[in-house]
Write a protein that holds these residues in place. Structure first.
Motif, PDB file in Angstrom:
ATOM      1  N   GLU B  91      -6.172   2.926   2.270  1.00  0.00           N
ATOM      2  CA  GLU B  91      -5.187   2.854   3.347  1.00  0.00           C
ATOM      3  C   GLU B  91      -5.798   3.386   4.652  1.00  0.00           C
ATOM      4  O   GLU B  91      -5.573   2.847   5.735  1.00  0.00           O
ATOM      5  N   VAL B 413       3.522  -3.174   9.870  1.00  0.00           N
ATOM      6  CA  VAL B 413       3.788  -3.839   8.591  1.00  0.00           C
ATOM      7  C   VAL B 413       4.902  -4.861   8.752  1.00  0.00           C
ATOM      8  O   VAL B 413       4.812  -5.977   8.246  1.00  0.00           O
ATOM      9  N   LEU B 454       1.374  -8.490  -2.430  1.00  0.00           N
ATOM     10  CA  LEU B 454       1.626  -7.572  -1.311  1.00  0.00           C
ATOM     11  C   LEU B 454       3.111  -7.392  -1.043  1.00  0.00           C
ATOM     12  O   LEU B 454       3.530  -6.354  -0.566  1.00  0.00           O
ATOM     13  N   THR B 469       6.844  -4.018   1.058  1.00  0.00           N
ATOM     14  CA  THR B 469       5.443  -4.341   1.298  1.00  0.00           C
ATOM     15  C   THR B 469       4.740  -3.150   1.947  1.00  0.00           C
ATOM     16  O   THR B 469       5.263  -2.594   2.920  1.00  0.00           O
ATOM     17  N   GLN B 470       3.637  -2.751   1.372  1.00  0.00           N
ATOM     18  CA  GLN B 470       2.806  -1.643   1.887  1.00  0.00           C
ATOM     19  C   GLN B 470       3.661  -0.395   2.127  1.00  0.00           C
ATOM     20  O   GLN B 470       3.486   0.304   3.129  1.00  0.00           O
TER      21      GLN B 470
END
Lengths: 230, 487
Positions: B91, B413, B454, B469-470
């Motif tokens: 990350e 994001v 993802l 997501t993320q």
């Protein structure tokens, strides 16, 4: 002579135990009694007492052992901290800030925009780590290599040596131990751009062993005594 | 039965006496043996007690030393991630790539050959990665500088740069290969940690302090990049077509245009000079709030001028020799001096105050509520410039700075998510299990939108779907504008 005792058995004279047998019985009795006494002393006094001493010593040992184990566990913990500290020191010391090196190197190549001393552009740059030596070999002799190839804006070899000198004299070079002699080849272009000729070159720089700043200086060898010829 | 003779009786008597005596003698011998063994055992135990006592005598010294090590342990490993934190490594790389502008195309573990046969027995272990990316030289330099300056140690062990290609934006991008190594440690230092009695009291003992003085805590070195000042990309072929002299038909228009361009740059340099003079005056007066505003403005002018100069040099805009010379003398030369002045002024700038941080935080929060991601990220970019990536701020503002970074990340994001242009065409809601049709695909809770995994479907409601997501949850209502969740 045959003798016959005509008296009835109740009136006969009792025979005494023979002396040899009597002595044997007495000696035997004394011996057995003595041994019984010795056995009783050894078994019930000496052996019992030595077993009590052993029990007490064993209890003392168990107590000491527990404390001793705690002390050893502390020592083990201390050694683990020191091993980790050494590992961290190695990690921190064997580190090159390549952003600084690259920044310094790019400044050397740019040379503040000056084109008289040398004027070059690069084709490739590669930084490689040191090769791992085998188990029986001693410590590393190099921290890796820094290789670059490029072109000089002229076929004059002196410009390439100027670049080499500039690299050697800059603070960039303090982490390196040697720079190779330049490989040089003249190249001619026909695309209308200037300069129409260029000098292709390449250099390899060997890094000093990582963490060299913290290494102790090599011990000086004692001077050899010269023998006088008579 | 015949009676025994006297001799036989004698022999019998002696025999019995010998038997009994022998038996007793044997028992006595055995007891004596046992006594000897017990004595030997006692001697062994005494030896062991003496050894244990030697260890016990060292307990006080070892306790102080262990306490000293325990107290500084956290400081020593400050720049190493714990084994559980290594998941953040990727990350972090992604964040650095985004901040510097490089594009990561591939990440693989580094399969390095080892010359020796022995396995590493170090107290810390390493994680090696090879990254392939694409970017300009400046972007690459910024990327590895961020990596090396990161609070957790990450070493660059090898890299290579090859000749690049000029793109549509006139920037030359190179294919780059980079090998990184980071290190982890296990917080568990030993199998047995001994409890030390009166630990708190012993912590202040002079022996502990003495050990603290002896132990050297490693500091991680960092480096601040030199401000790029018209430094060309060395991997670009600098050969060019010959310069025009300015004489001849067809050149007048080009020359006039270039004259105007260089005059504009000269004017920008003068504006910057005046701005720095004002900065000096404000600093002497002690007007720090106006000084901060003036510095920000001058910085913007400086960056704009720098970009223009770089474009001029990269694109070889000036093709007339007199104009090139004027550019060098009246723009490049003074610019270097101005750059030094800016550097000096930067060093005396006070840290960003809590009030300023609150203002930026409020503006970013408002942008988040309005779902204006571009504005939010712009505010964050300005915040980063002002606060030098969140480092030049007062202590009280650090929490707000961290929240702003988080908001920025979520905005990024969400912006990426919105490029997917998801359309929920139908929802079949059931308490036992719902189905949503998204972009023609039937999905249930837990399904991934794409093969890359993802985007995951977290929840399907009666008329909405929540995607994840993320680490960011995004709610999409069927047939309506998307809604987001605030941090």
């Amino acid at each position: 002579m045959i003798s016959v005792n005509l008296l009835p058995p109740e009136y006969r004279k009792l025979e005494a135990t023979p002396l040899a047998r009597f002595i044997a019985i007495v000696v035997g009795a004394i011996l057995v009694a003595s041994e019984l006494g010795v056995y009783a002393y050894v078994h019930y006094s000496e052996l019992r007492s030595i077993r009590e001493v052993r029990g007490a010593t064993d209890a003392e040992y168990q107590n000491k052992k527990a404390q001793g184990d705690a002390s050893l566990a502390l020592q083990k913990e201390i050694l683990a901290y020191e091993a980790r500290r050494t590992a961290i020191q190695q990690v921190a010391s064997r580190r090159i800030l390549w952003s600084r090196k690259l920044d310094e190197f790019l400044d050397i190549i740019h040379n503040k925009g000056d084109r008289h001393e040398y004027f070059v552009w690069l084709e490739k740059l590669q930084v490689s780590p040191p090769r791992e030596r085998g188990r029986r070999k001693r410590g590393p002799t190099s921290g890796g290599t820094f290789q670059f190839q490029g072109f000089s804006g002229t076929t004059e070899f002196s410009k390439v040596t100027n670049l080499r000198n500039a690299v050697r004299k800059d603070t960039f070079f303090r982490d390196f131990q040697r720079i190779s002699p330049p490989a040089f080849e003249a190249v001619i272009y026909d695309d209308g751009k200037v300069p129409a000729e260029a000098g292709k070159f390449g250099f390899t720089l060997d890094l000093k062993p990582l963490g060299w700043e913290r290494m102790p200086p090599p011990a000086k060898k004692p001077a050899k005594k010269k023998r006088r010829k008579r | 039965m015949s009676r025994l003779s006297e001799k036989q009786l004698l022999i019998l008597t002696v025999g019995i006496a010998v038997l009994i005596g022998g038996g007793l003698g044997f028992m006595i011998f055995q007891d004596l043996q046992a006594i000897q063994e017990e004595e030997q055992a006692i001697q062994d135990l005494k030896g062991k007690i003496a050894s244990a006592q030697k260890e016990i005598d060292q307990i006080p010294a070892r306790e102080y030393r262990a306490i000293a090590n325990r107290e500084i342990s956290d400081q020593e490993v400050a720049f190493l991630p714990e084994e559980t934190e290594i998941e953040n490594f990727w990350e972090i790389l992604e964040r650095f790539a985004e901040d510097s502008g490089v594009k990561i195309s591939k990440i693989t573990p580094n399969q390095r050959r080892r010359g020796g046969r022995q396995k590493s027995k170090s107290a810390i272990s390493s994680v090696d990665q090879v990254i392939r990316l694409r970017g300009t030289i400046d972007e690459f330099l910024s990327f590895i500088n961020r990596i090396e300056n990161h609070e957790r140690i990450i070493n660059v062990s090898e890299f290579s740069i090859s000749k690049g290609e000029r793109g549509a934006d006139n920037l030359t991008r190179h294919d780059l290969k980079l090998a990184l190594r980071t290190f982890t440690y296990s917080k568990r230092i030993a199998n047995t940690i001994v409890a030390i009695p009166h630990y708190e009291k012993k912590k202040d003992h002079v022996e502990v302090k003495r050990w603290h003085r002896r132990i050297k805590i490693e500091q991680k070195e960092s480096y601040t990049l030199r401000t790029l000042m018209g430094r060309r990309d060395p991997f670009v072929d600098v050969r060019r077509y010959p310069l025009k002299t300015g004489v001849g038909p067809g050149n007048e228009e080009a020359r006039a245009r270039q004259d105007a361009q260089v005059q504009h740059l000269v004017d920008q340099v003068r504006i910057l000079q005046d701005g720095l003079d004002i900065e000096d005056t404000l600093y002497e007066r002690g007007d720090l709030s106006r000084l901060a505003r003036m510095q920000k403005k001058n910085r913007e002018v400086f960056n704009a001028l720098f970009d223009q100069m770089r474009r001029v040099q990269r694109d070889q805009v000036f093709t007339f020799r007199p104009i090139t010379e004027r550019f060098t003398q009246e723009v490049v030369g003074p610019f270097k001096e101005l750059q030094k002045r800016i550097g000096l002024n930067e060093s005396r700038r006070p840290p960003v105050s809590l009030t300023q941080a609150q203002q930026y935080h409020q503006r970013m929060s408002d942008a988040f509520d309005e779902q204006d991601w571009k504005r939010l990220r712009n505010e964050f970019r300005q915040w980063n410039e002002l606060s030098r990536d969140g480092t030049h701020i007062v202590e009280e503002a650090k929490l707000l700075s961290a929240e702003m970074a988080k908001m920025n990340r979520q905005a990024r994001v969400i912006q990426e998510f919105e490029t997917r242009q998801l359309r929920i065409s139908a929802i079949i809601f059931s308490p036992t299990g719902s189905i949503a049709v998204v972009n023609g695909k039937q999905l249930i809770e837990g399904d991934s939108l794409d093969p890359d995994g993802l985007v995951i479907v977290m929840e399907i409601g009666e008329n909405y779907v929540i995607f994840e997501t993320q680490g960011v949850e995004i709610k999409r209502v069927q047939g309506q504008q998307p809604k987001r969740r605030r941090p």
